[in-house]
Scaffold this active site. Structure first.
Site, PDB file in Angstrom:
ATOM      1  CE  LYS A   1     -17.672   7.105 -38.038  1.00 48.73           C
ATOM      2  NZ  LYS A   1     -18.857   6.233 -37.941  1.00 48.73           N
TER       3      LYS A   1
ATOM      4  NE  ARG B   1     -14.775   3.916 -32.682  1.00 54.49           N
ATOM      5  CZ  ARG B   1     -14.765   3.998 -34.011  1.00 54.49           C
ATOM      6  NH1 ARG B   1     -13.835   4.673 -34.622  1.00 54.49           N
ATOM      7  NH2 ARG B   1     -15.670   3.388 -34.720  1.00 54.49           N
TER       8      ARG B   1
ATOM      9  NE  ARG C   1     -19.502  -0.478 -44.086  1.00 54.36           N
ATOM     10  CZ  ARG C   1     -19.338   0.276 -43.009  1.00 54.36           C
ATOM     11  NH1 ARG C   1     -19.001   1.535 -43.120  1.00 54.36           N
ATOM     12  NH2 ARG C   1     -19.528  -0.246 -41.820  1.00 54.36           N
TER      13      ARG C   1
ATOM     14  NE  ARG D   1     -15.808  -1.825 -41.839  1.00 55.40           N
ATOM     15  CZ  ARG D   1     -15.982  -0.633 -41.265  1.00 55.40           C
ATOM     16  NH1 ARG D   1     -15.883   0.459 -41.985  1.00 55.40           N
ATOM     17  NH2 ARG D   1     -16.234  -0.539 -39.988  1.00 55.40           N
TER      18      ARG D   1
ATOM     19  NE  ARG E   1     -18.748  -1.565 -36.493  1.00 58.43           N
ATOM     20  CZ  ARG E   1     -19.106  -1.582 -37.780  1.00 58.43           C
ATOM     21  NH1 ARG E   1     -19.503  -2.724 -38.341  1.00 58.43           N
ATOM     22  NH2 ARG E   1     -19.038  -0.506 -38.503  1.00 58.43           N
TER      23      ARG E   1
HETATM   24  P1  AP5 Z   1     -20.014   4.738 -44.249  1.00 57.41           P
HETATM   25  O1  AP5 Z   1     -19.754   6.075 -44.832  1.00 57.41           O
HETATM   26  O2  AP5 Z   1     -19.085   3.660 -44.582  1.00 57.41           O
HETATM   27  O3  AP5 Z   1     -20.251   4.860 -42.662  1.00 57.41           O
HETATM   28  P2  AP5 Z   1     -19.268   5.177 -41.471  1.00 57.41           P
HETATM   29  O4  AP5 Z   1     -19.923   6.195 -40.614  1.00 57.41           O
HETATM   30  O5  AP5 Z   1     -17.903   5.478 -41.983  1.00 57.41           O
HETATM   31  O6  AP5 Z   1     -19.369   3.804 -40.710  1.00 57.41           O
HETATM   32  P3  AP5 Z   1     -18.237   2.865 -40.135  1.00 57.41           P
HETATM   33  O7  AP5 Z   1     -18.874   1.520 -40.015  1.00 57.41           O
HETATM   34  O8  AP5 Z   1     -16.984   2.988 -40.924  1.00 57.41           O
HETATM   35  O9  AP5 Z   1     -18.047   3.475 -38.737  1.00 57.41           O
HETATM   36  P4  AP5 Z   1     -17.358   2.803 -37.546  1.00 57.41           P
HETATM   37  O10 AP5 Z   1     -17.167   3.958 -36.654  1.00 57.41           O
HETATM   38  O11 AP5 Z   1     -18.087   1.649 -37.011  1.00 57.41           O
HETATM   39  O12 AP5 Z   1     -16.045   2.150 -38.205  1.00 57.41           O
HETATM   40  P5  AP5 Z   1     -14.522   2.514 -38.187  1.00 57.41           P
HETATM   41  O13 AP5 Z   1     -13.930   2.032 -39.439  1.00 57.41           O
HETATM   42  O14 AP5 Z   1     -14.305   3.912 -37.781  1.00 57.41           O
HETATM   43  O15 AP5 Z   1     -21.511   4.350 -44.672  1.00 57.41           O
HETATM   44  C1  AP5 Z   1     -22.088   3.117 -44.255  1.00 57.41           C
HETATM   45  C2  AP5 Z   1     -22.935   2.526 -45.385  1.00 57.41           C
HETATM   46  O16 AP5 Z   1     -24.090   3.361 -45.601  1.00 57.41           O
HETATM   47  C3  AP5 Z   1     -22.236   2.443 -46.739  1.00 57.41           C
HETATM   48  O17 AP5 Z   1     -22.681   1.315 -47.393  1.00 57.41           O
HETATM   49  C4  AP5 Z   1     -22.672   3.703 -47.477  1.00 57.41           C
HETATM   50  O18 AP5 Z   1     -22.654   3.550 -48.857  1.00 57.41           O
HETATM   51  C5  AP5 Z   1     -24.078   3.900 -46.928  1.00 57.41           C
HETATM   52  N1  AP5 Z   1     -24.452   5.316 -46.773  1.00 57.41           N
HETATM   53  C6  AP5 Z   1     -23.651   6.332 -46.332  1.00 57.41           C
HETATM   54  N2  AP5 Z   1     -24.348   7.498 -46.286  1.00 57.41           N
HETATM   55  C7  AP5 Z   1     -25.623   7.185 -46.688  1.00 57.41           C
HETATM   56  C8  AP5 Z   1     -26.815   7.961 -46.850  1.00 57.41           C
HETATM   57  N3  AP5 Z   1     -26.840   9.284 -46.584  1.00 57.41           N
HETATM   58  N4  AP5 Z   1     -27.930   7.329 -47.257  1.00 57.41           N
HETATM   59  C9  AP5 Z   1     -27.909   5.990 -47.532  1.00 57.41           C
HETATM   60  N5  AP5 Z   1     -26.832   5.201 -47.414  1.00 57.41           N
HETATM   61  C10 AP5 Z   1     -25.677   5.800 -46.994  1.00 57.41           C
HETATM   62  O19 AP5 Z   1     -14.012   1.597 -36.980  1.00 57.41           O
HETATM   63  C11 AP5 Z   1     -14.015   0.193 -37.102  1.00 57.41           C
HETATM   64  C12 AP5 Z   1     -13.408  -0.449 -35.867  1.00 57.41           C
HETATM   65  O20 AP5 Z   1     -12.032  -0.026 -35.719  1.00 57.41           O
HETATM   66  C13 AP5 Z   1     -14.054  -0.085 -34.523  1.00 57.41           C
HETATM   67  O21 AP5 Z   1     -15.176  -0.887 -34.262  1.00 57.41           O
HETATM   68  C14 AP5 Z   1     -12.887  -0.361 -33.559  1.00 57.41           C
HETATM   69  O22 AP5 Z   1     -12.747  -1.734 -33.338  1.00 57.41           O
HETATM   70  C15 AP5 Z   1     -11.669   0.120 -34.357  1.00 57.41           C
HETATM   71  N6  AP5 Z   1     -11.361   1.526 -34.087  1.00 57.41           N
HETATM   72  C16 AP5 Z   1     -11.414   2.550 -34.996  1.00 57.41           C
HETATM   73  N7  AP5 Z   1     -11.110   3.722 -34.406  1.00 57.41           N
HETATM   74  C17 AP5 Z   1     -10.862   3.443 -33.102  1.00 57.41           C
HETATM   75  C18 AP5 Z   1     -10.540   4.247 -31.980  1.00 57.41           C
HETATM   76  N8  AP5 Z   1     -10.413   5.576 -32.067  1.00 57.41           N
HETATM   77  N9  AP5 Z   1     -10.347   3.618 -30.781  1.00 57.41           N
HETATM   78  C19 AP5 Z   1     -10.478   2.292 -30.670  1.00 57.41           C
HETATM   79  N10 AP5 Z   1     -10.814   1.479 -31.684  1.00 57.41           N
HETATM   80  C20 AP5 Z   1     -11.010   2.048 -32.896  1.00 57.41           C
HETATM   81 MG    MG Z   2     -16.014   4.561 -41.808  1.00 56.93          MG
END
Ligand code: AP5
Ligand code: MG
Length: 214
Positions: free
Chosen positions: A13, A88, A127, A160, A171
């Site tokens: 994402k 979410r 990552r 991270r 997660r």
């Molecule tokens: P990346 O692009 O970083 O993936 P992502 O989908 O953004 O993954 P996240 O881990 O950020 O998602 P998440 O939903 O767990 O975290 P968030 O920060 O939203 O890519 C991942 C890796 O793969 C990278 O190394 C990249 O280089 C590689 N990659 C990407 N595309 C690729 C491809 N096509 N091929 C190969 N490699 C690739 O949330 C974190 C925490 O915040 C949650 O757990 C929760 O505690 C809290 N939180 C956030 N939002 C809420 C909410 N709405 N409600 C409650 N809690 C929340």
């Molecule tokens: Mg992300």
């Protein structure tokens, strides 16, 4: 362009959002990034969020909804936005409907980056993110030009806190239990645009541009 981007943790994402932001010139609003900023500054919100995030659990809805509502009311969101990581769960989705309705905004689409199982764990654990600008890299799949250094701003790359094996697994489970049902919610509203995220970063982006052009 008013969009949501969804997908399991590690689906790409943030990686795709950076490209969408630049190509369509819309702000990228990531609740995860906002919480990480708050943690960095050690604000009250950050200290609370940290407790949940480090366990892979959701930050409480009232806090999350509050920051999104505030952010969406800022002037740069008038022409469009890309919301990443929100909603979410169903409570958040219904709240978002209300916020958008009150503001007279209609969503153009909900992008779903679809990626299968084990690869997600590898993506999270490998990552590395920039300490300064938050850009995302991978030690194998998306290497920076210079190891440990951000291509965009030269900042240091770090892991991270929630990218440990145990937290990443948690997660994924939390996503499958709470967030996955939202795909049906948006499919019923005829907003869901699914993209195959098991491809190279650039190919995934090509597919995103294609579904958005329709
Ligand atoms: P990346 O692009 O970083 O993936 P992502 O989908 O953004 O993954 P996240 O881990 O950020 O998602 P998440 O939903 O767990 O975290 P968030 O920060 O939203 O890519 C991942 C890796 O793969 C990278 O190394 C990249 O280089 C590689 N990659 C990407 N595309 C690729 C491809 N096509 N091929 C190969 N490699 C690739 O949330 C974190 C925490 O915040 C949650 O757990 C929760 O505690 C809290 N939180 C956030 N939002 C809420 C909410 N709405 N409600 C409650 N809690 C929340
Ligand atoms: Mg992300």
């Amino acid at each position: 362009m008013k969009l949501l981007i969804m997908g399991r943790p590690g689906a790409g994402k943030g990686t795709q959002a950076a490209k969408i932001k630049e190509y369509y010139n819309i702000p990228h609003i990531s609740t995860g990034d906002m919480f990480r900023q708050a943690i960095k500054k050690q604000t009250k919100l950050g200290l609370t969020a940290q407790e949940y995030m480090n366990k892979g659990l959701f930050v409480p809805d009232e806090l999350t909804i509050g920051i999104v509502k505030e952010r969406l009311s800022e002037p740069d969101c008038k022409e469009g936005f890309l919301l990443d990581g929100f909603p979410r769960n169903l409570v958040q989705a219904k709240e978002l409907d209300k916020i958008l309705e009150e503001a007279g905004i209609k969503l153009d689409g909900v992008l779903d980056i679809n990626v299968d199982g084990q690869i997600l764990i590898d993506r999270m654990v490998g990552r590395r993110v920039c300490k300064s600008c938050g850009a995302s890299f991978h030690i194998l799949y998306n290497k920076p030009k210079v190891e440990g250094v951000c291509d965009n701003c030269g900042g240091a790359l770090i892991q991270r806190a929630d990218d440990t094996l145990e937290t990443a697994q948690n997660r994924l489970k939390v996503y499958d239990d709470n967030t996955a049902p939202l795909l049906e919610y948006y499919r019923e509203k005829d907003l869901l645009l699914s993209v195959n995220g098991n491809q190279e970063v650039s190919k995934v982006f090509e597919d995103i541009k294609e579904v958005l052009s329709k």
